[in-house]
Design an enzyme around this catalytic site. Structure first.
Site, PDB file in Angstrom:
ATOM      1  N   CYS A  85    -115.566 -49.392 125.821  1.00 34.71           N
ATOM      2  CA  CYS A  85    -116.717 -48.854 126.825  1.00 34.71           C
ATOM      3  C   CYS A  85    -116.687 -49.794 128.080  1.00 34.71           C
ATOM      4  CB  CYS A  85    -117.990 -49.171 125.980  1.00 34.71           C
ATOM      5  SG  CYS A  85    -118.380 -48.087 124.521  1.00 34.71           S
ATOM      6  N   HIS A 329    -123.198 -41.629 127.836  1.00 33.13           N
ATOM      7  CA  HIS A 329    -122.254 -42.462 128.015  1.00 33.13           C
ATOM      8  C   HIS A 329    -121.026 -42.009 127.711  1.00 33.13           C
ATOM      9  CE1 HIS A 329    -120.470 -46.297 127.042  1.00 33.13           C
ATOM     10  NE2 HIS A 329    -121.026 -46.634 125.866  1.00 33.13           N
TER      11      HIS A 329
END
Length: 376
Positions: A85, A329
């Site tokens: 991430c 995301h």
């Protein structure tokens, strides 16, 4: 010579929920329009490299494929970075290092994720695909990010009420920012879409009714978690000596650190502290903070530790136009999305030279990535 790296252009795609807006677009088809747009933002320059973060793509060096698809020519190579991430932000730090060394004069860096088209992976001889690659080896904790967020919330006493309130606020900020056109200049339309798919009005009473998503009796729900998403973002990094008067964000300091893999959401805390120490500044000097909002629990645990109050006095500093909870995301891209957001807030927003902005992300497996920027 002054090789301090400066971000002089930044752009992103709209962000779509996986399986919806961009369900048929592969990672390179998402990244190529953004890479091309950022390259066009520094006309007359030769691109030395393209560095893109990516977590779940098809392999084959997504950055190189995207550079070719963007029309940059055969001579531009490509490097694909996987820090999960934090990949998009880590890619920007890699570009900054290449520029600071004097070896490159223009690097396009960012990230991309097409969760919709990511391949299923199967170990040789196995009958079924595996859900995800391990974040840590046997003998170490290796939680999925949802249960890890619940564990962090429990460890740092982040209540369900605060998480829901923060999620509502993120959506409200994003809707307001879109209404005011604050995303317009940073978005490159893709597949006929020019706005983010997800943000919507949320009410605390609605969120309060949602069940725990990952842990029985837990506090993390679908409503205070970010969705799996598709999208791409990129920036152009040049040395100060070649900035030629273009306004931008000078990369002052960057950091990648490790932390307990059982509590990966904590990673931004040591990463930010290291960056601030290296730069010799404290949090009070930072005008704008962008954190990848994977989970409201994680954001609040981190901001509590850093002395920030995103539900109160620092609402205008922390993710002022909403974040991943509202927009989505796209894992490999989100770290570059927050840099693009800083560019819009500070450079496009006309902040005074010397204004400081901070970008940070937590990473599965127990990492934190952070970068400090200064308006020039």
């Amino acid at each position: 010579m002054d090789n301090r790296p400066v971000v002089v252009a930044a752009a992103r795609t709209p962000i779509g929920t996986a399986g919806h807006a961009f369900r048929a677009l592969t990672a390179d088809r998402l990244a190529a329009p953004v890479v091309a747009a950022v390259a066009a933002g520094v006309p007359g320059r030769t691109v030395d490299d393209v560095v893109l973060g990516n977590c779940m793509g098809p392999g084959g060096n997504v950055a190189r494929v995207s550079a070719l698809a963007a029309g940059l020519g055969d001579a531009v190579p490509g490097l694909t970075v996987d820090r999960q991430c934090g990949s998009g932000l880590a890619a920007v730090l890699v570009a900054g290092q290449a520029v600071r060394s004097g070896e490159m004069d223009l690097v396009i860096a960012g990230g991309v994720e097409s969760a919709s088209t990511a391949p299923l992976r199967t170990l040789r001889g196995a009958a079924e695909p595996y859900a995800r690659a391990p974040f840590a080896p046997p003998g170490h904790p290796d939680p999925d990010m949802g249960p890890a967020a619940d564990a962090l919330a429990a460890a740092r006493a982040v209540t369900r009420e605060r998480q829901d309130a923060y999620a509502c606020l993120s959506h409200a900020k994003a809707l307001r920012a879109r209404e005011l056109g604050r995303f317009d200049e940073e978005i490159v339309p893709v597949a006929g879409r020019a706005d983010d798919q997800r943000p919507r009005p949320l009410r605390p009473a609605f969120l309060a009714r949602l069940p725990a998503a990952f842990v029985p009796e837990g506090t993390v729900t679908a409503g205070n978690s970010s969705p799996i998403s598709d999208g791409a973002a990129a920036v152009a990094v040049v040395p100060e000596r070649l900035r030629a008067g273009l306004p931008g964000l000078r990369l002052v300091a960057g950091s990648v650190v490790g932390c307990d893999p059982g509590l990966p959401g904590w990673g931004p805390v040591p990463a930010v502290r290291r960056v601030l120490e290296h730069a010799g500044v404290d949090m009070a000097r930072i005008e704008a903070v962008e954190i990848v909002e994977a989970f409201a629990a994680q954001v609040l645990a981190v901001t509590d530790a850093l002395g920030l109050d995103p539900l109160g006095a620092d609402s205008g500093r922390v993710c002022a136009d909403g974040g991943a909870l509202a927009l989505g995301h796209p894992w490999g891209a989100s770290g570059a999305v927050v840099v693009t957001r800083l560019f819009s807030r500070l450079v496009r927003g006309g902040a005074e030279p010397g204004t400081l902005g901070l970008a940070t992300a937590a990473v599965g497996g127990g990492l934190g990535v952070a970068a400090l920027f200064e308006v020039v």
